[in-house]
Design an enzyme around this catalytic site. Structure first.
Site, short mmCIF file in Angstrom:
data_model
loop_
_atom_site.label_atom_id
_atom_site.label_comp_id
_atom_site.label_asym_id
_atom_site.label_seq_id
_atom_site.Cartn_x
_atom_site.Cartn_y
_atom_site.Cartn_z
N GLY A 1 7.36 -3.99 -1.88
CA GLY A 1 6.06 -4.65 -1.92
C GLY A 1 5.55 -4.87 -0.50
O GLY A 1 5.88 -4.14 0.42
N CYS A 2 4.76 -5.89 -0.34
CA CYS A 2 4.18 -6.22 0.96
C CYS A 2 5.27 -6.41 2.00
O CYS A 2 6.18 -7.22 1.81
CB CYS A 2 3.34 -7.49 0.83
SG CYS A 2 2.72 -8.09 2.41
N PHE A 3 5.17 -5.73 3.12
CA PHE A 3 6.23 -5.83 4.12
C PHE A 3 6.30 -7.21 4.77
O PHE A 3 7.34 -7.59 5.30
CB PHE A 3 6.19 -4.72 5.16
CG PHE A 3 4.87 -4.39 5.82
CD1 PHE A 3 3.89 -5.32 6.10
CD2 PHE A 3 4.62 -3.07 6.16
CE1 PHE A 3 2.71 -4.98 6.71
CE2 PHE A 3 3.43 -2.70 6.79
CZ PHE A 3 2.48 -3.66 7.06
N CYS B 1 6.43 -9.99 3.19
CA CYS B 1 7.38 -10.73 2.34
C CYS B 1 8.81 -10.26 2.59
O CYS B 1 9.73 -11.06 2.74
CB CYS B 1 7.05 -10.55 0.86
SG CYS B 1 5.43 -11.19 0.38
#
Length: 184
Positions: free
Chosen positions: A14-16, A18
């Site tokens: 997912g979003c890097f 996070c």
């Protein structure tokens, strides 16, 4: 990608922002760099990757000491801190750039990751089957500077406040023995 004190791992979950925040707290991790892997465009920009047409995933590249933390430990944390059962999606972030992926550096990493995924699926660890892809790491492109250490530098940004603390809470609760702060 490895020697006695330094090995590497590349994960997309997912979003890097996070994923980087989670792995930055683990002992034996020397560095975590946010970036892009798995696509066809050379030197992609964030805007290009977010457009979903480059084939890249948002990833983190970890340099770690295998004497302090194993690849197995890293993959355990990886699978526990994102949803590996949703295809091209993490929460509201949707698109191939948010796919769950392990970009392996060599056949050993590929085989270890494949065996671990099989183990998790056979144990029915998750309600649904794991869709994490195993992809060879051919190129890694570091993301723009403002993405590096994003949560550390922007803890009050709304996305960060909403998305990252639950992951860190889970990390602290389930994996305290792997934290840099453990035993201090």
């Amino acid at each position: 990608m490895s020697n006695d004190k330094n090995a590497g791992a590349v994960f997309g979950g997912g979003c890097f922002w996070c994923v980087e925040a989670v792995f930055d707290e683990l002992r034996g991790v020397h560095s975590v760099v946010s970036g892009y892997a798995g696509g066809t465009t050379k030197n992609p920009t964030y805007e290009q990757v977010c457009g979903g047409r480059t084939g890249h995933a948002e990833v983190i590249k970890i340099a770690f000491d295998p004497g302090q933390i194993s690849f197995r430990d890293l993959t355990t944390v990886f699978f526990a801190t994102h949803d590996p059962t949703t295809l091209n999606r993490q929460g509201n972030d949707a698109g191939t750039q948010y796919r769950s992926a392990i970009f392996y550096a060599d056949e050993d990493q590929k085989q270890e990751a494949a065996a671990f995924i099989k183990e998790l699926d056979e144990a029915k660890t998750f309600k649904n089957s794991i869709v994490t892809t195993l992809e060879p790491l051919t190129e890694f492109y570091a993301a723009e500077d403002y993405h590096q250490k994003y949560f550390a530098n922007n803890p009050y940004q709304p996305y960060c406040q909403y998305m990252i603390p639950p992951k860190l809470n889970k990390l602290h609760k389930q994996f305290s023995q792997l934290l840099k702060s453990h035993g201090k």
